[in-house]
Design a protein around this motif. Structure first.
Motif, mmCIF file in Angstrom:
data_model
loop_
_atom_site.group_PDB
_atom_site.id
_atom_site.type_symbol
_atom_site.label_atom_id
_atom_site.label_comp_id
_atom_site.label_asym_id
_atom_site.label_seq_id
_atom_site.Cartn_x
_atom_site.Cartn_y
_atom_site.Cartn_z
ATOM 1 N N TRP A 133 0.860 -1.194 0.167
ATOM 2 C CA TRP A 133 -0.019 -0.058 0.020
ATOM 3 C C TRP A 133 0.815 1.328 -0.138
ATOM 4 N N ARG A 134 2.207 0.979 0.238
ATOM 5 C CA ARG A 134 3.081 2.134 0.354
ATOM 6 C C ARG A 134 2.638 3.336 1.123
ATOM 7 N N LEU A 135 2.654 3.437 2.176
ATOM 8 C CA LEU A 135 2.293 4.281 3.316
ATOM 9 C C LEU A 135 2.996 4.221 4.626
ATOM 10 N N GLY A 136 3.817 5.557 4.938
ATOM 11 C CA GLY A 136 4.520 5.613 6.055
ATOM 12 C C GLY A 136 4.364 6.915 6.499
ATOM 13 N N TRP A 137 4.971 7.273 7.547
ATOM 14 C CA TRP A 137 4.970 8.968 8.127
ATOM 15 C C TRP A 137 6.225 9.292 8.696
ATOM 16 N N LEU A 138 6.430 10.757 8.904
ATOM 17 C CA LEU A 138 7.431 10.968 9.447
ATOM 18 C C LEU A 138 6.902 12.252 10.179
ATOM 19 N N VAL A 139 7.617 12.068 11.626
ATOM 20 C CA VAL A 139 7.167 13.064 12.709
ATOM 21 C C VAL A 139 8.378 14.049 12.840
ATOM 22 N N VAL A 140 8.055 15.560 12.740
ATOM 23 C CA VAL A 140 9.266 16.442 12.689
ATOM 24 C C VAL A 140 8.968 17.546 13.797
ATOM 25 N N PRO A 141 9.960 18.039 14.426
ATOM 26 C CA PRO A 141 9.737 19.162 15.453
ATOM 27 C C PRO A 141 8.992 20.132 14.529
ATOM 28 N N GLU A 142 8.181 21.078 15.519
ATOM 29 C CA GLU A 142 7.400 21.992 14.788
ATOM 30 C C GLU A 142 8.266 23.037 14.018
ATOM 31 N N TRP A 143 9.364 23.367 14.308
ATOM 32 C CA TRP A 143 10.133 24.416 13.588
ATOM 33 C C TRP A 143 10.529 23.719 12.137
ATOM 34 N N ALA A 144 10.475 22.158 11.797
ATOM 35 C CA ALA A 144 10.737 21.781 10.575
ATOM 36 C C ALA A 144 9.404 21.625 9.657
ATOM 37 N N VAL A 145 8.338 21.926 10.356
ATOM 38 C CA VAL A 145 6.907 21.539 9.253
ATOM 39 C C VAL A 145 6.807 22.287 8.296
ATOM 40 N N GLU A 146 6.932 23.621 8.262
ATOM 41 C CA GLU A 146 6.974 24.402 6.788
ATOM 42 C C GLU A 146 7.909 23.666 5.976
ATOM 43 N N GLY A 147 9.173 23.435 6.178
ATOM 44 C CA GLY A 147 10.067 23.007 5.226
ATOM 45 C C GLY A 147 9.776 21.747 5.013
ATOM 46 N N ALA A 148 9.360 20.768 5.796
ATOM 47 C CA ALA A 148 8.891 19.468 5.375
ATOM 48 C C ALA A 148 7.796 19.388 4.349
ATOM 49 N N THR A 149 6.926 20.339 4.674
ATOM 50 C CA THR A 149 5.585 20.407 3.639
ATOM 51 C C THR A 149 5.992 20.751 2.522
ATOM 52 N N LYS A 150 6.780 21.849 2.188
ATOM 53 C CA LYS A 150 7.344 22.195 0.920
ATOM 54 C C LYS A 150 7.962 21.101 0.258
ATOM 55 N N LEU A 151 8.942 20.606 1.023
ATOM 56 C CA LEU A 151 9.456 19.331 0.258
ATOM 57 C C LEU A 151 8.436 18.399 -0.239
#
Length: 393
Positions: free
Chosen positions: A242-260
């Motif tokens: 099904w190819r599904l996972g997740w990454l938990v990031v610190p709050e300060w990294a959310v914007e950058g992770a979303t953009k990527l």
């Protein structure tokens, strides 16, 4: 002449040696041979019926378009609630980035936190794709030698010695592939304290979380909100394809992770996300727990069988579904031993060279991913293989 040249990074990515084993195993099966597969990290389970049915319903209802780049809000909320209920850890759903498998999370993590020219500390042995993803961003893994005597853990007292100006952070895994060892919460706490003092990031790969038989079943998120954590629906929930996972990031990294995430994969598979909404239902979790108990019984059967072979299991088999075994008493080259075993007895195993460098030719990974009768049969075949070689010698 047309220039047919691959990017140089391709040459830095090693192929899986186990694929040679798997390819030959499949060829033997096509010839009618009875091959016992203990090489691939995928148990003989499929996704629980409630999850599969939810996927069918999502398809029928036309829920097949893009989702938010970071995942369905309802799924992120479910994952957050799971952390709170099972691990007593509060995780803001906004910090959860749903990805196309844990592999997507690793690619995202590499792009998010590692500069070209950096290195990342990892234990030797470890999952090979972790270091290969770094190659894609112009970085490299710095493998740290570990010892079987302490479960292949990095000696934290040595971190300063291995750390240099180009070191970005350290990536760990618990439960571990290939060893099946589980890191303690105290170890993660000490690792984070040291990494924090050194000015780096810490990633903990928890894709086998929940599949723990001895030791602590916890999340590194209980140590700090600043620790990065990867997880997946593939192992505990048996949703590999099904190819599904997740990454938990610190709050300060959310914007950058979303953009990527928006740029790297737009969104994780929508049907898989809708299906995974059922993964945390009580009846599904009960089914997954029953499967965990089944795997625990398989582990015990295989451990006992390998003991009769006189082959040392060199790491505490506390989690995942792997045993890491020293075959140096019966083989000079684990890869060749695996190939010969497959040809003569039709048992497929994974050579240690896929996972590390130090003494890799001594080790073999066993995956207890088939039923107890097949595991018992596999041990009997290996016994014949070893006996025949000793007799021939």
């Amino acid at each position: 002449m047309e220039n047919k040249k691959l990017a140089s990074r391709v040459g830095k990515v090693a192929p899986f040696q186990v694929m040679a084993v798997l390819e030959r195993a499949k060829a033997l099966q096509a010839q009618g041979e009875d091959v016992i597969h203990l090489e691939v990290g995928e148990p003989d389970f499929v996704a629980p019926a409630a999850i599969a049915q939810a996927g069918v319903e999502a398809t029928e209802q036309g829920k097949t378009g893009y989702t938010s780049a970071t995942g369905l809000p309802d799924l992120k909320q479910k994952i957050s609630q799971h952390y709170a209920k099972r691990y007593q850890v509060e995780v803001d759903p906004a910090r959860i980035i749903v990805t196309p498998g844990a592999s997507g999370a690793l690619l995202l993590m590499s792009s998010l936190m590692v500069e070209s020219g950096d290195n990342v500390l990892m234990p030797d042995p470890c999952y090979p794709c972790n270091r290969h993803f770094l190659v894609q961003v112009g970085a490299e893994a710095k493998l740290i030698e570990t010892q079987a005597t302490n479960g292949f853990e990095i000696e934290l007292s040595s971190l300063e010695r291995h750390w240099d100006d180009a070191t970005s952070g350290m990536w760990l895994a618990s439960p571990s592939n290939p060893t099946g060892a589980v890191l303690s919460q105290q170890y993660i706490k000490q690792a984070w304290q040291k990494i924090q003092n050194l000015g780096g990031h810490l990633l903990v790969d928890e894709i086998y979380q929940g599949l723990v038989y001895d030791g602590e079943d916890f999340t590194a998120l209980s140590v700090s909100d600043e620790v990065f954590v990867i997880n997946s629906f593939s192992k505990y929930f048996a949703m590999t394809g099904w190819r599904l996972g997740w990454l938990v990031v610190p709050e300060w990294a959310v914007e950058g992770a979303t953009k990527l995430a928006q740029n790297l994969f737009i969104s994780a598979p929508s049907i898989s996300q809708h299906a995974a909404l059922k993964a945390f239902d009580d009846e599904v979790l009960l089914e997954c727990e029953a499967r965990r108990q089944t795997l625990a019984k398989r582990r015990d059967v295989l451990l006992a069988g390998i003991q009769t072979l006189g082959l040392p299991v060199v790491a505490p088999a506390q989690g995942a579904f792997y045993l890491y075994v020293d075959v140096s008493s019966v083989a000079n080259d684990a890869m060749q031993w695996c190939l010969d075993l497959l040809e003569e007895q039709k048992v497929a195993l994974t050579p240690g060279a896929d996972f590390g460098v130090k003494d890799a030719d001594k080790y073999v990974r066993f995956a207890y991913t088939c039923d107890e009768a097949r595991l018992t049969e596999a041990v009997a075949r290996i016994q014949h293989f070893i006996h025949n070689r000793q007799y021939a010698g």
